[in-house]
Write an enzyme that holds these catalytic residues in place. Structure first.
Site, PDB file in Angstrom:
ATOM      1  N   ARG A  98     -50.399 127.901  43.431  1.00 38.72           N
ATOM      2  CA  ARG A  98     -50.066 127.507  44.793  1.00 38.72           C
ATOM      3  C   ARG A  98     -48.720 126.775  44.827  1.00 38.72           C
ATOM      4  O   ARG A  98     -48.271 126.237  43.823  1.00 38.72           O
ATOM      5  CB  ARG A  98     -51.147 126.597  45.362  1.00 38.72           C
ATOM      6  CG  ARG A  98     -52.489 127.260  45.632  1.00 38.72           C
ATOM      7  CD  ARG A  98     -53.482 126.266  46.206  1.00 38.72           C
ATOM      8  NE  ARG A  98     -53.747 125.153  45.294  1.00 38.72           N
ATOM      9  CZ  ARG A  98     -53.197 123.945  45.391  1.00 38.72           C
ATOM     10  NH1 ARG A  98     -52.367 123.662  46.378  1.00 38.72           N
ATOM     11  NH2 ARG A  98     -53.485 122.989  44.517  1.00 38.72           N
TER      12      ARG A  98
ATOM     13  N   LYS B  54     -56.946 129.366  50.216  1.00 40.70           N
ATOM     14  CA  LYS B  54     -56.790 127.926  50.401  1.00 40.70           C
ATOM     15  C   LYS B  54     -56.258 127.588  51.784  1.00 40.70           C
ATOM     16  O   LYS B  54     -56.490 126.480  52.298  1.00 40.70           O
ATOM     17  CB  LYS B  54     -55.883 127.339  49.313  1.00 40.70           C
ATOM     18  CG  LYS B  54     -56.555 127.239  47.952  1.00 40.70           C
ATOM     19  CD  LYS B  54     -57.848 126.427  47.999  1.00 40.70           C
ATOM     20  CE  LYS B  54     -58.468 126.238  46.627  1.00 40.70           C
ATOM     21  NZ  LYS B  54     -59.793 125.566  46.694  1.00 40.70           N
TER      22      LYS B  54
ATOM     23  N   HIS C 277     -64.564 120.122  48.574  1.00 41.84           N
ATOM     24  CA  HIS C 277     -64.019 120.902  47.458  1.00 41.84           C
ATOM     25  C   HIS C 277     -64.968 120.688  46.282  1.00 41.84           C
ATOM     26  O   HIS C 277     -64.775 119.807  45.457  1.00 41.84           O
ATOM     27  CB  HIS C 277     -62.610 120.411  47.129  1.00 41.84           C
ATOM     28  CG  HIS C 277     -61.902 121.253  46.126  1.00 41.84           C
ATOM     29  ND1 HIS C 277     -60.977 120.760  45.240  1.00 41.84           N
ATOM     30  CD2 HIS C 277     -61.970 122.593  45.873  1.00 41.84           C
ATOM     31  CE1 HIS C 277     -60.511 121.729  44.496  1.00 41.84           C
ATOM     32  NE2 HIS C 277     -61.105 122.843  44.855  1.00 41.84           N
TER      33      HIS C 277
ATOM     34  N   SER D 250     -59.517 120.080  38.351  1.00 50.80           N
ATOM     35  CA  SER D 250     -59.392 121.067  37.288  1.00 50.80           C
ATOM     36  C   SER D 250     -59.617 120.442  35.917  1.00 50.80           C
ATOM     37  O   SER D 250     -59.091 119.366  35.610  1.00 50.80           O
ATOM     38  CB  SER D 250     -57.994 121.699  37.335  1.00 50.80           C
ATOM     39  OG  SER D 250     -57.833 122.661  36.326  1.00 50.80           O
TER      40      SER D 250
ATOM     41  N   LYS E 272     -66.415 121.555  36.627  1.00 51.84           N
ATOM     42  CA  LYS E 272     -67.090 121.816  37.911  1.00 51.84           C
ATOM     43  C   LYS E 272     -67.782 123.177  37.916  1.00 51.84           C
ATOM     44  O   LYS E 272     -68.946 123.289  38.299  1.00 51.84           O
ATOM     45  CB  LYS E 272     -66.063 121.720  39.044  1.00 51.84           C
ATOM     46  CG  LYS E 272     -66.579 122.061  40.434  1.00 51.84           C
ATOM     47  CD  LYS E 272     -65.625 121.576  41.505  1.00 51.84           C
ATOM     48  CE  LYS E 272     -64.259 122.210  41.393  1.00 51.84           C
ATOM     49  NZ  LYS E 272     -64.186 123.567  41.958  1.00 51.84           N
ATOM     50  N   THR E 273     -67.050 124.217  37.512  1.00 52.07           N
ATOM     51  CA  THR E 273     -67.628 125.564  37.514  1.00 52.07           C
ATOM     52  C   THR E 273     -68.663 125.724  36.412  1.00 52.07           C
ATOM     53  O   THR E 273     -69.757 126.247  36.634  1.00 52.07           O
ATOM     54  CB  THR E 273     -66.514 126.617  37.358  1.00 52.07           C
ATOM     55  OG1 THR E 273     -65.620 126.521  38.464  1.00 52.07           O
ATOM     56  CG2 THR E 273     -67.094 128.022  37.323  1.00 52.07           C
TER      57      THR E 273
ATOM     58  N   ASP F  72     -66.824 126.591  44.815  1.00 53.25           N
ATOM     59  CA  ASP F  72     -65.556 125.948  45.144  1.00 53.25           C
ATOM     60  C   ASP F  72     -65.501 125.231  46.496  1.00 53.25           C
ATOM     61  O   ASP F  72     -64.942 124.143  46.576  1.00 53.25           O
ATOM     62  CB  ASP F  72     -64.435 126.988  45.086  1.00 53.25           C
ATOM     63  CG  ASP F  72     -63.052 126.365  45.028  1.00 53.25           C
ATOM     64  OD1 ASP F  72     -62.887 125.346  44.338  1.00 53.25           O
ATOM     65  OD2 ASP F  72     -62.130 126.906  45.661  1.00 53.25           O
TER      66      ASP F  72
ATOM     67  N   ARG G  92     -56.619 134.132  36.302  1.00 54.59           N
ATOM     68  CA  ARG G  92     -57.864 134.064  37.067  1.00 54.59           C
ATOM     69  C   ARG G  92     -58.479 135.441  37.284  1.00 54.59           C
ATOM     70  O   ARG G  92     -57.824 136.474  37.119  1.00 54.59           O
ATOM     71  CB  ARG G  92     -57.620 133.416  38.433  1.00 54.59           C
ATOM     72  CG  ARG G  92     -57.310 131.933  38.372  1.00 54.59           C
ATOM     73  CD  ARG G  92     -57.057 131.367  39.739  1.00 54.59           C
ATOM     74  NE  ARG G  92     -56.768 129.945  39.725  1.00 54.59           N
ATOM     75  CZ  ARG G  92     -57.653 128.981  39.926  1.00 54.59           C
ATOM     76  NH1 ARG G  92     -58.914 129.296  40.162  1.00 54.59           N
ATOM     77  NH2 ARG G  92     -57.307 127.721  39.909  1.00 54.59           N
TER      78      ARG G  92
END
Length: 532
Positions: free
Chosen positions: A60, A200, A219, A239, A243-244, A258, A324
């Site tokens: 981004r 996003k 988030h 990051s 989390k994932t 997410d 990704r």
């Protein structure tokens, strides 16, 4: 108008977009892959994946993101965090983009965000690239075919990577621009092929709209117990905090990885797909996500692969470390069919503390939860960036500062209120270092983290004995089955207790310095946490 289903009264011409070449409405995955290959936008990978690269933008561009400043949003937007754009500059940008687009072929998806029908937002996405259209078809949610007959978008996104903005003419910073006009309900994206800007931009929009309805945009990832959506857990984290990985528990049902909302009805996913990092992804550690990298239609973004066998290299970051894959949620076997859960029973705030100070888990009061949510702490470690020779704190408010159009305290107060109303228990979980800072200590054992999370989610941790942490004031369990008790007391894991005390004092000071920006906007309970 080309193949695909659309209400003829809602074509692009009715939105003032004229003079285009062919316009493809709501193409399916096979058709979009076929078009992407025909237009030389990528290669067909193993299993029918689509292999693409995004050029110079592999992530981004937050410094190129703008919000049009209007009398209607003058008092509600957090302008210190959101660059303003003049309405006249936006109008010029819009006009110039439409002129640039004439004669070109474009791809349209009529989609929506929000699995809860009561809070659904219909979004039309217009893409110059066929693979971007495939990406957003994965990431947002798809209406039923019959719904397309009278579909009317509330917001529209126009994404044209080949258009180069002019800072002097368009009031932006560079040739890349992402800008939102709230009254025109229009988002313009130009000068970047990075697909994440598509999704996003919708998240940022929801972060503005939903708080006015009493809905907490988050988030975070989320899951619930098998057969029991009421037992929902959400996982905040920046990051590298897990989390994932930690939310992808095969013993629980995945709501999403997410972006979620928390309404008076419960938790719901904004999205319909996943956009997962693949660097160092292993089949052993994350088999479900790994498997999607060879499933039909998955978009593989910026990954190095063998030119003959097309085998992916998960360790080669020569294009970017931000490699990704994007795929629909149903590619994960334990994904929820509704993407809806109950009110969070447990809230997990993940941090990667490279200072080796924070315990592996701590229980937070509602005021402490707001404090740590507003802080959004994790840390960069030596070697991650040029010039970083010792751990550096990173504070990203609400665990997602780039996507927050309102002041952080709006989200913090909303979260705290919902925690209090629905009786959620909040935990701070450190997946970082123990036994010393980065370079001396070691990474927190993943087995210990999973054991502590399991105890928190099944309710058994609530019965443990707790001590008050002398540095941060939160509660830390003294003993948990399956976890070495020494891990629960970070000071004991250090060879030099005095060195730990100095490091702890340093980290507390960093928290305090960062939190000064919020002191004038919070209530006494949270201020008491901040000043100890």
């Amino acid at each position: 108008m080309e193949s695909g289903r659309v209400n003829p009264n809602q074509t692009l011409k009715n939105q003032g977009i004229k003079g285009l070449g062919k316009v493809y409405y709501n193409l399916s995955e096979p058709a979009l892959i076929e078009m992407a290959l025909k237009r030389d936008e990528g290669r067909l990978g193993q299993g029918g994946t689509l292999l693409v690269e995004t050029g110079k933008h592999t992530g981004r561009s937050p410094k190129d993101k703008f919000t049009v400043r209007l009398p209607s949003n003058e008092e509600s937007v957090w302008w210190e965090n959101n660059a303003p754009m003049d309405p006249a500059a936006f109008d010029q940008l819009h006009a110039d983009m439409l002129e640039h687009m004439k004669g070109g072929d474009y791809f349209v998806q009529d989609l929506y965000a929000g699995a809860d029908a009561a809070h659904r937002l219909d979004v039309r996405v217009i893409n110059e690239l066929a693979w971007h259209n495939l990406f957003i078809r994965h990431m947002l949610r798809r209406p039923e075919l019959r719904e397309l007959d009278d579909y009317a978008p509330e917001y529209t996104i126009i994404n044209c990577p080949s258009f180069q903005a002019d800072p002097k003419r368009h009031g932006c910073r560079s040739e890349t621009v992402i800008t939102l006009h709230m009254e025109k309900k229009l988002i313009l994206i130009a000068g970047s092929e990075y697909a994440g800007e598509n999704k996003k931009s919708v998240f940022g929009l929801l972060n503005y709209l939903l708080p006015e309805r009493g809905i907490m945009p988050m988030h975070c990832s989320a899951n619930h117990a098998v057969g029991n959506p009421i037992d929902t857990a959400i996982f905040f984290g920046l990051s590298g905090t897990g989390k994932t990985t930690l939310s992808a528990d095969p013993k629980r049902v995945l709501i999403g990885d997410d972006e979620h909302g928390w309404s008076d009805r419960g938790t719901f996913n904004f999205e319909g797909g996943c956009y997962a990092k693949t660097i160092n992804l292993s089949e052993e550690a994350e088999p479900e996500i790994y498997a999607t990298c060879s499933m039909f239609g998955t978009v593989i973004e910026n990954m190095v692969y063998d030119p003959e066998t097309l085998e992916l290299d998960f360790e080669d970051d020569s294009l970017t470390a931000n490699m990704r894959c994007a795929y629909p949620m149903h590619y994960i076997s334990n994904a929820s069919s509704t993407a809806i859960g109950g009110h969070p029973k447990n809230i997990i705030m993940l941090t990667c503390d490279a200072f080796g100070v924070l315990p592996p888990i701590a229980r937070l009061s509602p005021a402490q939860a707001e404090y740590h949510f507003l802080s959004g702490f994790t840390s960069k470690v030596a070697g991650t960036e040029r010039g970083v020779t010792e751990p550096q704190p990173t504070f990203s408010t609400c665990f997602g500062a780039p996507f927050m159009p309102r002041r952080p305290e709006v989200y913090g107060a909303l979260l705290r209120g919902k925690i209090a109303k629905h009786g959620a228990t909040c935990w701070l979980v450190n997946t970082g270092w123990t036994g010393g800072a980065f370079g001396t200590g070691s990474r927190m054992p993943i087995k210990a983290t999973r054991a502590l999370l399991s105890a928190a989610l099944d309710g058994s941790l609530a019965d443990a004995k707790f001590r008050k942490d002398p540095s941060f004031g939160f509660e830390v369990p003294i003993e948990v089955p399956g976890v070495a008790s020494i891990l629960l007391d970070p000071r004991r894991t250090w060879d030099d207790g005095a060195a730990y005390d100095a490091q702890a004092a340093k980290l507390v000071g960093m928290f305090a310095n960062n939190f000064e920006q919020y002191l004038a906007h919070i209530d006494e309970d949270v201020r008491a946490v901040a000043i100890g």
